[in-house]
Design an enzyme around this catalytic site. Structure first.
Site, PDB file in Angstrom:
ATOM      1  NE  ARG A 225      -3.571   5.382   6.751  1.00 58.49           N
ATOM      2  CZ  ARG A 225      -4.289   4.432   6.577  1.00 58.49           C
ATOM      3  NH1 ARG A 225      -5.271   4.090   7.629  1.00 58.49           N
ATOM      4  NH2 ARG A 225      -4.458   3.914   5.505  1.00 58.49           N
ATOM      5  CG  ASP A 313       0.882   3.665   1.553  1.00 56.30           C
ATOM      6  OD1 ASP A 313       1.263   2.431   1.363  1.00 56.30           O
ATOM      7  OD2 ASP A 313      -0.436   3.715   1.819  1.00 56.30           O
ATOM      8  CB  CYS A 353       0.899  -3.134   0.411  1.00 58.15           C
ATOM      9  SG  CYS A 353       0.463  -2.501  -1.239  1.00 58.15           S
TER      10      CYS A 353
END
Length: 409
Positions: A225, A313, A353
């Site tokens: 981030r 994301d 992820c």
């Protein structure tokens, strides 16, 4: 190896022995040749090679394909309170060394990578959140959890509660029930609310440890981030799958001209709006409830390009090898749509992820998406999960997060 051992022996095949000697802590059910002695589910057992060599001691899991999760390869280890205290202290001191002072919101224990097979512990300010995914840890949690709080308090850390997030189906593979709730800590009253405020990278968030995704907040992208914030100044930013607004708010705080965040969850969008107001960024960051695939497709069909920086994301599209092909198609679709929506010279941050989408396959997917979108990718930076989610090279399962920053040209 000591001549006298008190633990039952599980004799391991030659293939399993080679696997363990290579450094992996898991022994699968098919690699157990025979057993000598009986042990209850979750108890400690010794793993022994066919030639009688001691391989290690670990938790037995009778109902899982992972039959033994090794804790130690040292035959002299005694698995008492002092042993577990050392492990907790080691994990805590490691975080203090690598987290650039941000230990008040970080992952304190990352399963096998910290020597706690099947245990996750996240810290959100003065609340700890645990997820227990192995029957062995479940059996000793009444030792571990108070000890964890004690170690932190002895180092001057204020902890007022511990919340268990065991509402995951994988527990059933261990013969464990699902559930969630406050764990009663000795000498501490049960907190009245599951909401807690954290500050990460200078941005404040309200975290719902009871109802938020996973343990309430995704800590593994902390430093990614920051990378987005550095690139966001003066740009019009779109944060897809924003959850509670973390990438979006980092971009806004980094000086973005305008930020839009999309998520399909109404509850997540409301929390993101709250977080924007809390940080005084509501005039820059706008959050909307959308199906990301549908909304990106709508904009692409209109040839409308309102953003010059898009962040992808998404949640894990696959949690098994069986669905990896479908997951790759999903990643390719959203990345191709984002590339088509960006002007030449725009920027793309994209992540996965899922451990079952290895980096090599993710890269090939990005190459295909760029070709389909008739663009080229100029790589700016490649990143992974934060160091509070340490990667053990001998345990590939600990290496799961891919994060790429590109300029689209």
């Amino acid at each position: 190896m000591k001549s006298e051992r008190s633990y039952p022996k599980y004799i391991i095949s030659a293939k399993g022995t080679d696997w363990v000697k290579a450094g992996h802590p898991w022994i699968y059910e098919g690699e157990v040749v025979r057993r000598e002695g009986e042990a209850p589910n979750g108890a400690l057992v010794d793993a022994i090679s066919g030639k009688g060599r001691y391989l290690g001691t670990g938790f037995l899991s009778e109902q899982s394909k992972i039959r033994i999760r090794l804790l130690s390869r040292n035959a002299n280890d005694c698995f008492d309170e002092a042993f577990w205290r050392r492990r907790i202290e080691y994990a805590w001191h490691y975080r203090k060394a690598v987290m650039d002072g941000q230990t008040d919101c970080c992952r304190l224990i990352f399963g096998e990578a910290d020597g706690f097979p099947g245990l996750t512990v996240d810290r959100f300010n003065d609340i700890l959140v645990t997820q227990t995914l192995s029957v062995g840890i479940e059996r000793i949690k009444d030792l571990l959890f108070p000890l964890l709080v004690e170690v932190l308090q002895e180092d001057g850390q204020q902890i007022r509660g511990l919340f268990e997030r065991n509402d995951v189906a994988i527990r059933e593979l261990e013969g464990l029930e699902q559930g969630k709730g406050w764990y009663p800590l000795p000498g501490l009253p049960t907190p009245e609310s599951p909401l807690v405020e954290i500050c990460e990278n200078g941005v404040y968030y309200q975290v719902d440890v009871e109802n938020g995704q996973k343990t309430g907040f995704f800590l593994d992208q902390k430093f990614n981030r920051q990378a987005v914030a550095r690139l966001a100044r003066g740009r019009r930013v779109l944060d897809c799958f924003t959850h509670t607004g973390s990438f979006a708010l980092n971009a806004a705080k980094g000086g973005a001209e305008y930020v839009e965040g999309w998520d399909i969850s109404a509850a997540a969008v409301e929390m993101a709006k709250y977080n924007a107001r809390r940080n005084g960024l509501e005039h820059i960051a706008d959050f909307q409830q959308h199906d990301v695939f549908e909304r990106l497709t709508e904009l692409a069909e209109r040839s409308h390009k309102p953003f010059d920086f898009i962040i992808l994301d998404p949640p894990a599209f696959t949690k098994s090898r069986k669905t990896a092909d479908a997951a790759e198609r999903g990643y390719r679709e959203i990345n191709s749509l984002a590339m088509r929506l960006l002007p030449r010279g725009g920027y793309l941050a994209t992540a996965s992820c899922s451990h079952f989408m290895p980096n090599e396959r993710f890269v090939r997917m990005l190459e295909t998406a760029a070709r389909l979108s008739d663009v080229q990718l100029r790589q700016i930076e490649v990143r992974q999960q934060g160091p509070d989610h340490p990667i053990l090279w001998n345990v590939p399962e600990t290496d799961y997060l891919k994060f790429y920053l590109f300029q689209v040209v």
